[in-house]
Design a protein around this motif. Structure first.
Motif, mmCIF file in Angstrom:
data_model
loop_
_atom_site.group_PDB
_atom_site.id
_atom_site.type_symbol
_atom_site.label_atom_id
_atom_site.label_comp_id
_atom_site.label_asym_id
_atom_site.label_seq_id
_atom_site.Cartn_x
_atom_site.Cartn_y
_atom_site.Cartn_z
ATOM 1 N N LYS A 91 20.051 37.902 -5.012
ATOM 2 C CA LYS A 91 19.880 36.448 -4.853
ATOM 3 C C LYS A 91 21.129 35.698 -5.315
ATOM 4 C CE LYS A 91 14.829 36.349 -5.284
ATOM 5 N NZ LYS A 91 13.679 35.917 -6.113
ATOM 6 N N VAL A 92 21.677 36.098 -6.446
ATOM 7 C CA VAL A 92 22.871 35.428 -6.973
ATOM 8 C C VAL A 92 24.063 35.669 -6.042
ATOM 9 C CG1 VAL A 92 24.548 35.436 -8.863
ATOM 10 C CG2 VAL A 92 22.102 35.409 -9.364
ATOM 11 N N ALA B 295 27.194 27.324 -8.548
ATOM 12 C CA ALA B 295 25.803 27.371 -8.100
ATOM 13 C C ALA B 295 25.202 28.739 -8.387
ATOM 14 C CB ALA B 295 25.721 27.065 -6.600
ATOM 15 N N ALA B 296 25.987 29.808 -8.229
ATOM 16 C CA ALA B 296 25.499 31.154 -8.498
ATOM 17 C C ALA B 296 25.196 31.339 -9.988
ATOM 18 C CB ALA B 296 26.517 32.189 -8.037
ATOM 19 N N ILE B 297 26.067 30.819 -10.850
ATOM 20 C CA ILE B 297 25.842 30.905 -12.293
ATOM 21 C C ILE B 297 24.559 30.174 -12.674
ATOM 22 C CG2 ILE B 297 26.719 30.204 -14.547
ATOM 23 C CD1 ILE B 297 29.550 30.642 -13.447
ATOM 24 N N LYS C 297 27.992 33.392 -2.088
ATOM 25 C CA LYS C 297 28.638 33.328 -0.777
ATOM 26 C C LYS C 297 28.410 31.988 -0.089
ATOM 27 C CE LYS C 297 28.356 38.316 0.079
ATOM 28 N NZ LYS C 297 27.713 39.385 0.892
ATOM 29 N N GLN C 298 27.221 31.432 -0.287
ATOM 30 C CA GLN C 298 26.864 30.205 0.430
ATOM 31 C C GLN C 298 27.278 28.935 -0.304
ATOM 32 O OE1 GLN C 298 22.649 30.643 1.054
ATOM 33 N NE2 GLN C 298 22.901 32.099 2.758
ATOM 34 N N LEU D 65 32.921 38.150 -14.353
ATOM 35 C CA LEU D 65 31.968 37.207 -14.928
ATOM 36 C C LEU D 65 30.796 37.885 -15.630
ATOM 37 C CD1 LEU D 65 31.369 34.212 -15.248
ATOM 38 C CD2 LEU D 65 30.131 34.294 -13.070
ATOM 39 N N ARG D 66 30.244 38.945 -15.015
ATOM 40 C CA ARG D 66 29.055 39.553 -15.624
ATOM 41 C C ARG D 66 29.348 40.129 -17.004
ATOM 42 N NH1 ARG D 66 26.522 43.396 -11.070
ATOM 43 N NH2 ARG D 66 28.710 43.608 -10.454
ATOM 44 N N SER D 67 30.434 40.868 -17.142
ATOM 45 C CA SER D 67 30.744 41.432 -18.455
ATOM 46 C C SER D 67 31.153 40.337 -19.443
ATOM 47 C CB SER D 67 31.840 42.495 -18.346
ATOM 48 O OG SER D 67 33.009 41.967 -17.764
#
Length: 368
Positions: A48-49, A60-62, A54-55, A100-102
């Motif tokens: 989903k993220v 917005a993803a964060i 991408k969109q 970003l994730r780490s």
């Protein structure tokens, strides 16, 4: 200040504890030996993220990620990360690219656990590249000798007695033949390559510059040898291991029957014998076309009788009949042909003790 590490050599040479923050689907696709998967997001959350990124872009993803990872889930995951960090103060965490994730995991460990836990710069991708380059560099810079021989001569046993042996079948968890499947499954191809690369790295760090490996086809079961290594193997010098047919039958009996049965029972308990018998019959059926109908049927009946006797009394003597047929009529003709093709590369042949002595002396001469 939060720290990064890019000393991949140190990480793998010293088996530094690693926390993988990627999603489970990424971890299953490929990982490093001994790594623990403690993801920031599960597979559904990641999907989903990723779509949102991408969109609608990163911010917005964060924001979506923060909504998906509720307070209760967040606390549970942070608890796992902090426990890992406290248990492994000499370890590192990473995500796919060290991005970003780490960073988020590192930040939350700091905020909630008070631990400044280092992450791997470049992440999984950089470490994976390092290991692939380790194999390529060894092929380019080191000497290799290929150990050949008929099925059942004990090539794996010889490799185990050499400090410079590379056990491809061990890393692939497969015995390398039509009957080579183990009770436990094989690693994925990426995991196989990673295990092999770490082995090469550690041996080179110990001063080894000449390796011995078994003559293999490109595939060891479902695991493919790294292409640069496999291509080079076609030109490496060879040593040929010899043994009597009687000893080879006994070795195959031990590997394909006694040890395989024990593996299945240890893995599956009460169902172990039935699954082991099914595996043996399946392995024979897989080569039915190459055996021919009459020979396959003859061996199949011998195998059925042997399995029935083993189930009844535990005796394994009856297996010797079909094993000898398998060696003499199936494997040996193929190996005779292969040896003739490779004869110009064979620099020594002999039984186990002589081969081990020759290979050890060869290394000593190279080092002196």
């Amino acid at each position: 200040m939060l720290r990064d590490c890019t000393d991949y050599r140190d990480i793998f040479l010293n088996d530094r504890p690693l926390m993988d923050a990627r999603a489970p689907v990424e971890f299953a696709h490929g990982a490093f030996p001994g790594v623990v998967n403690l993801p920031l997001m599960n597979d559904i959350e990641r999907q989903k993220v990723g779509t949102c990124y991408k969109q609608h872009g990163q911010q917005a993803a964060i924001a979506l990620g923060e909504r998906l990872v509720s307070d209760e889930i967040r606390e549970q995951r942070i608890r796992g990360w902090v426990e890992f960090a406290r248990a492994h103060p000499d370890g590192y965490l990473y995500c796919f690219r060290g991005g970003l994730r780490s960073q988020i995991v590192q930040q939350w460990i700091k905020e909630e656990g008070g631990i400044d836990y280092p992450r791997v710069g470049g992440g999984y991708k950089a470490m994976r590249t390092f290991l692939l380059e380790t194999i390529d560099q060894a092929v380019a810079q080191c000497d290799f000798i290929v150990l050949g021989g008929m099925t059942g001569t004990g090539k794996t046993e010889v490799l185990a007695q050499l400090r410079n042996g590379l056990d491809l079948e061990g890393h692939a968890n497969h015995r390398g033949s039509s009957f080579g499947k183990r009770a436990t499954g094989q690693p994925g191809n990426i995991d196989f390559e990673n295990r092999l690369a770490v082995d090469v790295l550690k041996k080179r760090a110990a001063g080894i510059a000449q390796f011995v490996l078994e003559d293999e086809s490109r595939m060891v079961g479902s695991c493919a040898l790294p292409l640069p290594l496999y291509k080079s193997m076609q030109g490496f010098p060879m040593v040929w291991l010899e043994d009597s047919i009687a000893d080879r039958v006994e070795r195959i009996l031990q590997d394909y029957v006694i040890d395989l049965h024990a593996e299945f029972v240890a893995t599956y308990g009460e169902d172990g014998f039935a699954l082991y018998a099914e595996r043996l019959i399946s392995s024979l059926n897989n080569i039915q076309r190459r055996l021919g109908g009459e020979r396959h049927q003859r061996m199949f009946l011998q195998m059925e009788d042997a399995l029935a006797e083993q189930a009844r009394s535990g005796a394994v003597e009856q297996f010797r009949g079909w094993i000898e047929v398998l060696l003499r009529e199936y494997y040996d003709p193929m190996y005779v042909y292969q040896r003739e093709k490779k004869s110009a590369r064979i620099e020594f042949s002999g039984e186990s003790g002589a081969v081990i002595e020759y290979l050890r002396e060869r290394v000593s001469q190279k080092d002196s």
